[in-house]
Write a protein that holds these residues in place. Structure first.
Motif, PDB file in Angstrom:
ATOM      1  N   GLY A 130      57.548  50.676  33.893  1.00  0.00           N
ATOM      2  CA  GLY A 130      58.020  49.814  32.823  1.00  0.00           C
ATOM      3  C   GLY A 130      56.933  48.992  32.154  1.00  0.00           C
ATOM      4  O   GLY A 130      57.190  48.358  31.125  1.00  0.00           O
ATOM      5  N   LEU A 131      55.730  48.971  32.705  1.00  0.00           N
ATOM      6  CA  LEU A 131      54.644  48.245  32.055  1.00  0.00           C
ATOM      7  C   LEU A 131      54.206  49.025  30.814  1.00  0.00           C
ATOM      8  O   LEU A 131      54.123  50.250  30.843  1.00  0.00           O
ATOM      9  CB  LEU A 131      53.449  48.072  32.991  1.00  0.00           C
ATOM     10  N   VAL A 132      53.936  48.315  29.740  1.00  0.00           N
ATOM     11  CA  VAL A 132      53.481  48.975  28.522  1.00  0.00           C
ATOM     12  C   VAL A 132      52.017  49.376  28.661  1.00  0.00           C
ATOM     13  O   VAL A 132      51.306  48.877  29.538  1.00  0.00           O
ATOM     14  CB  VAL A 132      53.681  48.068  27.280  1.00  0.00           C
ATOM     15  N   ARG A 133      51.585  50.269  27.773  1.00  0.00           N
ATOM     16  CA  ARG A 133      50.194  50.719  27.808  1.00  0.00           C
ATOM     17  C   ARG A 133      49.247  49.536  27.754  1.00  0.00           C
ATOM     18  O   ARG A 133      49.474  48.579  27.018  1.00  0.00           O
ATOM     19  CB  ARG A 133      49.916  51.621  26.614  1.00  0.00           C
ATOM     20  N   GLY A 134      48.194  49.591  28.551  1.00  0.00           N
ATOM     21  CA  GLY A 134      47.207  48.522  28.531  1.00  0.00           C
ATOM     22  C   GLY A 134      46.397  48.470  29.808  1.00  0.00           C
ATOM     23  O   GLY A 134      46.558  49.290  30.711  1.00  0.00           O
ATOM     24  N   ILE A 135      45.517  47.492  29.852  1.00  0.00           N
ATOM     25  CA  ILE A 135      44.669  47.251  31.022  1.00  0.00           C
ATOM     26  C   ILE A 135      45.229  46.047  31.759  1.00  0.00           C
ATOM     27  O   ILE A 135      45.544  45.019  31.148  1.00  0.00           O
ATOM     28  CB  ILE A 135      43.213  46.986  30.597  1.00  0.00           C
ATOM     29  N   TYR A 136      45.338  46.168  33.067  1.00  0.00           N
ATOM     30  CA  TYR A 136      45.916  45.124  33.909  1.00  0.00           C
ATOM     31  C   TYR A 136      45.000  44.816  35.086  1.00  0.00           C
ATOM     32  O   TYR A 136      44.184  45.645  35.479  1.00  0.00           O
ATOM     33  CB  TYR A 136      47.280  45.571  34.447  1.00  0.00           C
ATOM     34  N   ILE A 137      45.212  43.640  35.642  1.00  0.00           N
ATOM     35  CA  ILE A 137      44.523  43.216  36.863  1.00  0.00           C
ATOM     36  C   ILE A 137      45.590  42.899  37.895  1.00  0.00           C
ATOM     37  O   ILE A 137      46.526  42.150  37.612  1.00  0.00           O
ATOM     38  CB  ILE A 137      43.678  41.940  36.625  1.00  0.00           C
ATOM     39  N   ALA A 138      45.462  43.475  39.082  1.00  0.00           N
ATOM     40  CA  ALA A 138      46.371  43.151  40.191  1.00  0.00           C
ATOM     41  C   ALA A 138      45.577  42.369  41.228  1.00  0.00           C
ATOM     42  O   ALA A 138      44.449  42.744  41.566  1.00  0.00           O
ATOM     43  CB  ALA A 138      46.933  44.417  40.807  1.00  0.00           C
ATOM     44  N   ILE A 139      46.162  41.298  41.707  1.00  0.00           N
ATOM     45  CA  ILE A 139      45.529  40.489  42.748  1.00  0.00           C
ATOM     46  C   ILE A 139      46.462  40.445  43.943  1.00  0.00           C
ATOM     47  O   ILE A 139      47.618  40.033  43.827  1.00  0.00           O
ATOM     48  CB  ILE A 139      45.211  39.070  42.253  1.00  0.00           C
ATOM     49  N   ALA A 140      45.943  40.896  45.085  1.00  0.00           N
ATOM     50  CA  ALA A 140      46.697  40.876  46.342  1.00  0.00           C
ATOM     51  C   ALA A 140      46.125  39.764  47.211  1.00  0.00           C
ATOM     52  O   ALA A 140      44.910  39.594  47.297  1.00  0.00           O
ATOM     53  CB  ALA A 140      46.575  42.219  47.050  1.00  0.00           C
ATOM     54  N   GLU A 141      47.024  39.021  47.864  1.00  0.00           N
ATOM     55  CA  GLU A 141      46.593  37.893  48.681  1.00  0.00           C
ATOM     56  C   GLU A 141      47.253  37.934  50.052  1.00  0.00           C
ATOM     57  O   GLU A 141      48.388  38.362  50.186  1.00  0.00           O
ATOM     58  CB  GLU A 141      46.970  36.577  48.012  1.00  0.00           C
ATOM     59  N   ASN A 142      46.521  37.461  51.044  1.00  0.00           N
ATOM     60  CA  ASN A 142      47.080  37.139  52.347  1.00  0.00           C
ATOM     61  C   ASN A 142      46.382  35.879  52.834  1.00  0.00           C
ATOM     62  O   ASN A 142      45.670  35.235  52.069  1.00  0.00           O
ATOM     63  CB  ASN A 142      47.012  38.319  53.330  1.00  0.00           C
ATOM     64  N   GLU A 143      46.561  35.520  54.085  1.00  0.00           N
ATOM     65  CA  GLU A 143      46.003  34.258  54.586  1.00  0.00           C
ATOM     66  C   GLU A 143      44.479  34.238  54.561  1.00  0.00           C
ATOM     67  O   GLU A 143      43.871  33.182  54.405  1.00  0.00           O
ATOM     68  CB  GLU A 143      46.449  33.984  56.034  1.00  0.00           C
ATOM     69  N   ASN A 144      43.847  35.386  54.706  1.00  0.00           N
ATOM     70  CA  ASN A 144      42.403  35.438  54.910  1.00  0.00           C
ATOM     71  C   ASN A 144      41.581  35.883  53.715  1.00  0.00           C
ATOM     72  O   ASN A 144      40.386  35.642  53.672  1.00  0.00           O
ATOM     73  CB  ASN A 144      42.082  36.386  56.078  1.00  0.00           C
ATOM     74  N   ARG A 145      42.205  36.551  52.760  1.00  0.00           N
ATOM     75  CA  ARG A 145      41.397  37.098  51.674  1.00  0.00           C
ATOM     76  C   ARG A 145      42.222  37.420  50.444  1.00  0.00           C
ATOM     77  O   ARG A 145      43.439  37.488  50.491  1.00  0.00           O
ATOM     78  CB  ARG A 145      40.641  38.328  52.134  1.00  0.00           C
ATOM     79  N   THR A 146      41.494  37.645  49.363  1.00  0.00           N
ATOM     80  CA  THR A 146      42.081  38.052  48.087  1.00  0.00           C
ATOM     81  C   THR A 146      41.346  39.308  47.633  1.00  0.00           C
ATOM     82  O   THR A 146      40.134  39.390  47.754  1.00  0.00           O
ATOM     83  CB  THR A 146      41.901  36.942  47.031  1.00  0.00           C
TER      84      THR A 146
END
Length: 75
Positions: free
Chosen positions: A51-67
């Motif tokens: 469902g995301l439209v065409r384009g460039i995206y950034i995904a950031i995943a996080e937990n207690e120790n790191r990103t």
């Protein structure tokens, strides 16, 4: 001292398969547009990109120790 191995402490844990992003051990994943707007959030280690439209995206995943960050393109 030799710091050449320091960059290998963490292996990449995020992957994008064309329909979702998976981040091992992540507590949350957020997808941002290239201009910084929050597009989608997930409280877990998987988020759908359907469902995301065409384009460039950034995904950031996080937990207690790191990103971890992943850039991906929807064509």
């Amino acid at each position: 001292e030799d710091y050449t191995s320091v960059k290998n402490i963490y292996r990449k844990t995020m992957s994008y398969n064309g329909t979702q992003i998976v981040a091992d051990n992540a507590k949350r994943i957020t997808i941002y547009s290239i201009d910084g707007r929050t597009i989608k959030k997930s409280d877990g280690n998987v988020i759908s990109t359907v469902g995301l439209v065409r384009g460039i995206y950034i995904a950031i995943a996080e937990n207690e120790n790191r990103t971890e960050t992943l850039r991906f393109i929807i064509e």
